[in-house]
Write an enzyme that holds these catalytic residues in place. Structure first.
Site, PDB file in Angstrom:
ATOM      1  CB  THR A 207      -0.953   0.019   1.109  1.00  0.00           C
ATOM      2  OG1 THR A 207      -0.134  -0.096   2.418  1.00  0.00           O
ATOM      3  CG2 THR A 207      -1.932  -1.102   1.307  1.00  0.00           C
ATOM      4  CB  VAL A 208       3.555   2.708   1.822  1.00  0.00           C
ATOM      5  CG1 VAL A 208       4.671   3.725   1.892  1.00  0.00           C
ATOM      6  CG2 VAL A 208       2.484   2.783   2.853  1.00  0.00           C
TER       7      VAL A 208
ATOM      8  CG  HIS B  42       7.133  -1.079   3.429  1.00  0.00           C
ATOM      9  ND1 HIS B  42       6.750  -0.599   2.409  1.00  0.00           N
ATOM     10  CD2 HIS B  42       6.090  -1.809   4.099  1.00  0.00           C
ATOM     11  CE1 HIS B  42       5.433  -1.032   2.122  1.00  0.00           C
ATOM     12  NE2 HIS B  42       5.088  -1.632   2.941  1.00  0.00           N
TER      13      HIS B  42
ATOM     14  CG  HIS C  55       5.782  -5.387   6.871  1.00  0.00           C
ATOM     15  ND1 HIS C  55       4.892  -4.616   7.698  1.00  0.00           N
ATOM     16  CD2 HIS C  55       5.451  -5.294   5.422  1.00  0.00           C
ATOM     17  CE1 HIS C  55       3.789  -4.271   6.690  1.00  0.00           C
ATOM     18  NE2 HIS C  55       4.450  -4.373   5.231  1.00  0.00           N
TER      19      HIS C  55
HETATM   20  P1  AMP Z   1       2.163  -2.666   3.131  1.00  0.00           P
HETATM   21  O1  AMP Z   1       0.898  -3.194   3.439  1.00  0.00           O
HETATM   22  O2  AMP Z   1       3.354  -3.675   3.272  1.00  0.00           O
HETATM   23  O3  AMP Z   1       2.414  -1.659   2.019  1.00  0.00           O
HETATM   24  O4  AMP Z   1       2.353  -2.055   4.501  1.00  0.00           O
HETATM   25  C1  AMP Z   1       2.399  -0.643   4.772  1.00  0.00           C
HETATM   26  C2  AMP Z   1       2.296  -0.571   6.183  1.00  0.00           C
HETATM   27  O5  AMP Z   1       2.619   0.934   6.713  1.00  0.00           O
HETATM   28  C3  AMP Z   1       1.219  -0.657   6.990  1.00  0.00           C
HETATM   29  O6  AMP Z   1       1.348  -1.738   7.740  1.00  0.00           O
HETATM   30  C4  AMP Z   1       0.940   0.480   7.848  1.00  0.00           C
HETATM   31  O7  AMP Z   1       0.123   0.358   8.986  1.00  0.00           O
HETATM   32  C5  AMP Z   1       2.186   1.407   7.794  1.00  0.00           C
HETATM   33  N1  AMP Z   1       2.116   2.536   7.726  1.00  0.00           N
HETATM   34  C6  AMP Z   1       1.348   3.456   6.943  1.00  0.00           C
HETATM   35  N2  AMP Z   1       1.695   4.785   7.276  1.00  0.00           N
HETATM   36  C7  AMP Z   1       2.581   4.617   8.267  1.00  0.00           C
HETATM   37  C8  AMP Z   1       3.075   5.866   9.175  1.00  0.00           C
HETATM   38  N3  AMP Z   1       2.773   7.201   8.939  1.00  0.00           N
HETATM   39  N4  AMP Z   1       4.066   5.587  10.233  1.00  0.00           N
HETATM   40  C9  AMP Z   1       4.025   4.111  10.496  1.00  0.00           C
HETATM   41  N5  AMP Z   1       3.684   3.211   9.778  1.00  0.00           N
HETATM   42  C10 AMP Z   1       2.835   3.558   8.789  1.00  0.00           C
END
Ligand code: AMP
Ligand code: ZN
Length: 139
Positions: free
Chosen positions: A93-94, A98, A100
């Protein structure tokens, strides 16, 4: 405007940062899957793992390697699931790479990486391996 993880890496927006290293930053996920759920990011904006510069990829995994033990000790976990959603099809989603790092306990109700894939595949291993080797030769 820079993406949310670029802004965390740059210190422009708040996050529970646990480590700032050369090339990588680690901070708590804001919606944790378990206590101690950490995200480790490259400090430069890169969307996909395959687009990371080799030095950045090395810095990223060096940071994961350094923090995984301390995270586990801090929350009293027995193991850790380490994973990357790489591309929109995986649920990323971002769009900033990253990793995890999610502490795990026996009986915590979460599955292994294998549990993500309900059906598996029956494609012949040799032909898949041939196709990947051929792509590697071109890379
Ligand atoms: P993904 O689905 O692998 O892209 O995970 C994105 C992750 O980023 C999710 O687990 C969100 O909870 C986390 N996330 C999004 N915005 C923030 C933020 N501002 N600070 C910390 N974590 C975030
Ligand atoms: Zn970014």
């Amino acid at each position: 405007m820079a993406c949310v993880f670029c802004r965390i890496a740059g210190g422009e927006i708040p996050a529970e940062v646990i480590a700032r290293e050369d090339g990588a930053t680690a901070f708590l996920d804001v919606t944790p899957l378990a206590d101690g759920h950490v995200l480790v990011i490259p400090n430069v904006h890169v969307g996909r793992v395959e687009d990371l510069e080799p030095d950045t990829a090395a810095a990223l995994f060096r940071a994961v390697h350094r923090i995984v033990g301390p995270i586990r000790a801090a929350v009293g976990a027995e193991g850790t699931t380490i994973g990357i959603n790489d591309g929109a099809a995986t649920g990323q989603t971002v769009p900033h790479v990253h990793v995890h790092v999610v502490p795990r306990r026996t009986g915590d109700g979460a599955g292994s990486v294998h549990s993500i894939f309900p059906h598996g595949t029956r494609q012949e291993l040799a032909s898949v391996a041939r196709a990947i080797r051929s792509q590697l030769e071109r890379a």
